[in-house]
Design an enzyme around this catalytic site. Structure first.
Site, PDB file in Angstrom:
ATOM      1  N   ASN A   1     -44.907 -31.059  12.843  1.00 32.53           N
ATOM      2  CA  ASN A   1     -45.221 -30.615  14.205  1.00 32.53           C
ATOM      3  C   ASN A   1     -43.930 -30.106  14.827  1.00 32.53           C
ATOM      4  O   ASN A   1     -42.964 -30.866  14.966  1.00 32.53           O
ATOM      5  CB  ASN A   1     -45.764 -31.765  15.042  1.00 32.53           C
ATOM      6  CG  ASN A   1     -47.090 -32.303  14.530  1.00 32.53           C
ATOM      7  OD1 ASN A   1     -47.673 -31.758  13.591  1.00 32.53           O
ATOM      8  ND2 ASN A   1     -47.573 -33.365  15.135  1.00 32.53           N
TER       9      ASN A   1
ATOM     10  N   GLU B   1     -48.845 -28.855  13.837  1.00 28.09           N
ATOM     11  CA  GLU B   1     -48.915 -28.539  15.265  1.00 28.09           C
ATOM     12  C   GLU B   1     -47.840 -27.528  15.605  1.00 28.09           C
ATOM     13  O   GLU B   1     -46.705 -27.647  15.159  1.00 28.09           O
ATOM     14  CB  GLU B   1     -48.680 -29.776  16.159  1.00 28.09           C
ATOM     15  CG  GLU B   1     -49.844 -30.713  16.287  1.00 28.09           C
ATOM     16  CD  GLU B   1     -49.574 -31.832  17.289  1.00 28.09           C
ATOM     17  OE1 GLU B   1     -48.804 -31.612  18.253  1.00 28.09           O
ATOM     18  OE2 GLU B   1     -50.131 -32.922  17.101  1.00 28.09           O
TER      19      GLU B   1
ATOM     20  N   GLU C   1     -47.158 -38.196  14.479  1.00 26.05           N
ATOM     21  CA  GLU C   1     -45.930 -38.342  15.250  1.00 26.05           C
ATOM     22  C   GLU C   1     -45.508 -39.789  15.503  1.00 26.05           C
ATOM     23  O   GLU C   1     -45.475 -40.256  16.650  1.00 26.05           O
ATOM     24  CB  GLU C   1     -46.047 -37.580  16.575  1.00 26.05           C
ATOM     25  CG  GLU C   1     -46.197 -36.087  16.372  1.00 26.05           C
ATOM     26  CD  GLU C   1     -46.189 -35.290  17.669  1.00 26.05           C
ATOM     27  OE1 GLU C   1     -45.976 -34.064  17.594  1.00 26.05           O
ATOM     28  OE2 GLU C   1     -46.376 -35.893  18.746  1.00 26.05           O
TER      29      GLU C   1
ATOM     30  N   HIS D   1     -53.835 -41.042  16.161  1.00 28.14           N
ATOM     31  CA  HIS D   1     -53.135 -40.123  17.053  1.00 28.14           C
ATOM     32  C   HIS D   1     -52.903 -40.848  18.378  1.00 28.14           C
ATOM     33  O   HIS D   1     -53.465 -40.495  19.414  1.00 28.14           O
ATOM     34  CB  HIS D   1     -53.942 -38.837  17.248  1.00 28.14           C
ATOM     35  CG  HIS D   1     -53.150 -37.700  17.804  1.00 28.14           C
ATOM     36  ND1 HIS D   1     -53.123 -36.440  17.230  1.00 28.14           N
ATOM     37  CD2 HIS D   1     -52.343 -37.616  18.887  1.00 28.14           C
ATOM     38  CE1 HIS D   1     -52.346 -35.637  17.944  1.00 28.14           C
ATOM     39  NE2 HIS D   1     -51.857 -36.346  18.966  1.00 28.14           N
TER      40      HIS D   1
ATOM     41  N   TYR E   1     -42.097 -27.915  18.083  1.00 29.97           N
ATOM     42  CA  TYR E   1     -42.187 -27.303  19.405  1.00 29.97           C
ATOM     43  C   TYR E   1     -40.880 -26.642  19.831  1.00 29.97           C
ATOM     44  O   TYR E   1     -40.890 -25.518  20.311  1.00 29.97           O
ATOM     45  CB  TYR E   1     -42.649 -28.342  20.439  1.00 29.97           C
ATOM     46  CG  TYR E   1     -44.101 -28.704  20.252  1.00 29.97           C
ATOM     47  CD1 TYR E   1     -45.107 -27.915  20.788  1.00 29.97           C
ATOM     48  CD2 TYR E   1     -44.465 -29.805  19.486  1.00 29.97           C
ATOM     49  CE1 TYR E   1     -46.446 -28.227  20.589  1.00 29.97           C
ATOM     50  CE2 TYR E   1     -45.805 -30.123  19.278  1.00 29.97           C
ATOM     51  CZ  TYR E   1     -46.791 -29.322  19.826  1.00 29.97           C
ATOM     52  OH  TYR E   1     -48.108 -29.618  19.612  1.00 29.97           O
TER      53      TYR E   1
ATOM     54  N   ARG F   1     -58.194 -29.686  12.552  1.00 27.67           N
ATOM     55  CA  ARG F   1     -57.499 -30.969  12.539  1.00 27.67           C
ATOM     56  C   ARG F   1     -57.887 -31.742  13.796  1.00 27.67           C
ATOM     57  O   ARG F   1     -57.536 -31.349  14.913  1.00 27.67           O
ATOM     58  CB  ARG F   1     -55.980 -30.750  12.496  1.00 27.67           C
ATOM     59  CG  ARG F   1     -55.242 -32.070  12.421  1.00 27.67           C
ATOM     60  CD  ARG F   1     -53.745 -31.934  12.643  1.00 27.67           C
ATOM     61  NE  ARG F   1     -53.266 -33.264  12.995  1.00 27.67           N
ATOM     62  CZ  ARG F   1     -52.262 -33.523  13.803  1.00 27.67           C
ATOM     63  NH1 ARG F   1     -51.594 -32.540  14.361  1.00 27.67           N
ATOM     64  NH2 ARG F   1     -51.925 -34.762  14.066  1.00 27.67           N
TER      65      ARG F   1
END
Length: 458
Positions: free
Chosen positions: A290, A365, A168, A123, A292, A79
């Site tokens: 994504n 991600e 995002e 991005h 985290y 990616r």
């Protein structure tokens, strides 16, 4: 010894990720135009270590070496992102053929190595010419994005099996335009809401453009976090719900249900919102997440000047919520809590919230920053904490799949240490260490670990 990971289904896609501005460098080479991030990094104090991405990891010139590293991992997909201003230096109009040729060569190199190219069209690096005309505050940027998507797809769609429109949009809205911590550095707080709508509209228009050009398997990469209330009181629960709405549902609801999560919120958004939502909610082939860490949110405390969140970014006072530190977990070098089960919680919540409207999911991600350096004696980079991080998150992902969530793949962020936005080069997320003086690449222990994970799931 940690028990072996449970096996993943046949066909599960293992990948790695990166983005153009963070790795390519060569910011003026072959006709590339400047982006909002090029301008932002030149501001005094905008990047914490005072650095810029003019060279980054020099991927523009070293892409063959980097693809060879991916081939050594055995991953099925890479990616990457396309630099909009490398392809269209003014953001619209004239196509820079040399810039487009680079991505053509990169795609060919990946295909020759048996790695599926998975380009992200945006991005965060908005062409500066468009930023200076309003950027994502302007509806025109959404329309220009669709034209750009057509240009890229017409060149690459014959070899690209998987497309990502935008990465995002929540972070661009909140950090770029709301709090000013990222490019373009605007501090509009709630007046940044049009940015969210225009990015979502851009996504929808790009889906139309990509499909018209013959692209297939189209999705988006959206950041999502479980939001935990800091207490059981009504004020803390209300603050957490509002934060969840603004950072999660403001983006996923329009994409997956065709409606904003709150009528009052929708009334603050520009343009023919009802008509736009029909475009925004065009069915997706898959949905990228994504992840985290979770966020702990409560009511603002009296006399608190600011609350800390987003990896040390200060959230201004006066907002109807406050980010609280999550205690009782290990933290990465970025200060983010390591909560693997948060991934399972998030996926199950998404499935319960959206039901059949949630298409197959890819984790686009997931990663961690640890500054492990080469051993002076033998050069080995023993990043055991990164291995533990990904091991834990893959186990949590496997549990979510066992609970019925349709997850088709997992992309580690990232293949290389790189320019980490406003942090500069202070945070290292890569499976491969980069010496920023020599640009030498050195695989870390986590690289070998991930290679073994991929091999064991063939």
């Amino acid at each position: 010894m940690t028990a072996p990971l449970p096996p993943f289904p046949a066909g599960f896609l293992w990948g790695v990720s990166a983005s153009a501005f963070q790795i390519e460098g060569s910011v003026t080479a072959d006709g590339r135009g400047p982006s909002s991030w090029d301008a932002f990094t030149k501001r005094r104090g905008a990047v914490k270590d005072g650095s810029h991405a003019d060279v980054a990891t020099d991927h523009y010139r070293r892409y063959r070496e980097d693809v060879a590293l991916m081939a050594g991992l055995g991953v099925g997909a890479y990616r990457f992102s396309v630099s909009w201003s490398r392809v269209l230096p003014e953001g619209a109009g004239r196509v820079n053929r040399k810039g487009l040729d680079f991505y053509d060569r990169l795609v060919d190199e990946l295909c020759a190595a048996g790695i599926a190219p998975a380009p992200t069209l945006f991005h965060w690096d908005t062409p500066l010419a468009l930023e200076e005309r309003g950027g994502w505050l302007s509806r025109d940027t959404a329309e220009r994005f669709a034209s750009y998507a057509s240009v890229v797809a017409e060149r690459l769609a014959d070899r690209v099996p998987m497309w990502i429109t935008i990465n995002e949009p929540a972070e661009v809205t909140l950090l770029g335009y709301g709090l000013g911590e990222h490019a373009p550095g605007e501090r509009l707080v709630f007046d940044a809401l049009p940015v969210a709508h225009h990015q979502l509209l851009a996504h929808g228009l790009a889906v139309q453009a990509l499909r018209a050009a013959g692209a297939r398997e189209i999705g988006i990469a959206a950041s999502h976090s479980p939001v935990w209330a800091a207490g059981d009181g009504e004020e803390d629960r209300a603050a957490a719900e509002l934060y969840d709405t603004l950072t999660n549902r403001l983006f996923s609801d329009p994409l997956l249900t065709g409606a904003y999560p709150d009528e009052n919120l929708a009334a603050l958004l520009p343009g023919p919102v009802a008509e736009d939502l029909k475009t925004i909610s065009a069915p997706l082939d898959w949905y990228g997440i994504n992840y985290y860490n979770p966020m702990l949110v409560g009511a603002p405390r009296p006399a608190a000047a600011a609350s800390s969140g987003f990896g040390g970014i200060e959230i201004p006072s006066g907002l109807p919520f406050a980010i609280r530190p999550i205690e009782g977990y290990e933290h990465t070098d970025f200060g983010w809590p390591v909560v693997p089960d948060g991934l399972r919680e998030l996926l199950v919540t998404m499935r319960e919230r959206y039901g059949d409207r949630l298409p197959p999911v890819y984790i686009t991600e997931n990663g961690c920053s640890y500054g492990d350096a080469p051993d002076p004696a033998d050069g080995r980079i023993a990043d055991a904490r990164r291995i533990a991080y990904h091991d834990g998150h893959l186990r949590a992902l496997h549990r979510a799949m066992a609970e019925g969530v349709d997850v088709r793949g997992y992309f580690i962020w990232s293949i290389l240490d790189n320019f980490e936005w406003a942090e500069g080069y202070r945070q290292r997320f890569g499976l491969v260490h980069v010496d920023y003086d020599t640009l030498a690449r050195t695989p870390k222990d986590s690289y070998a670990w991930y290679r073994d994970v991929v091999e064991s799931n063939r």
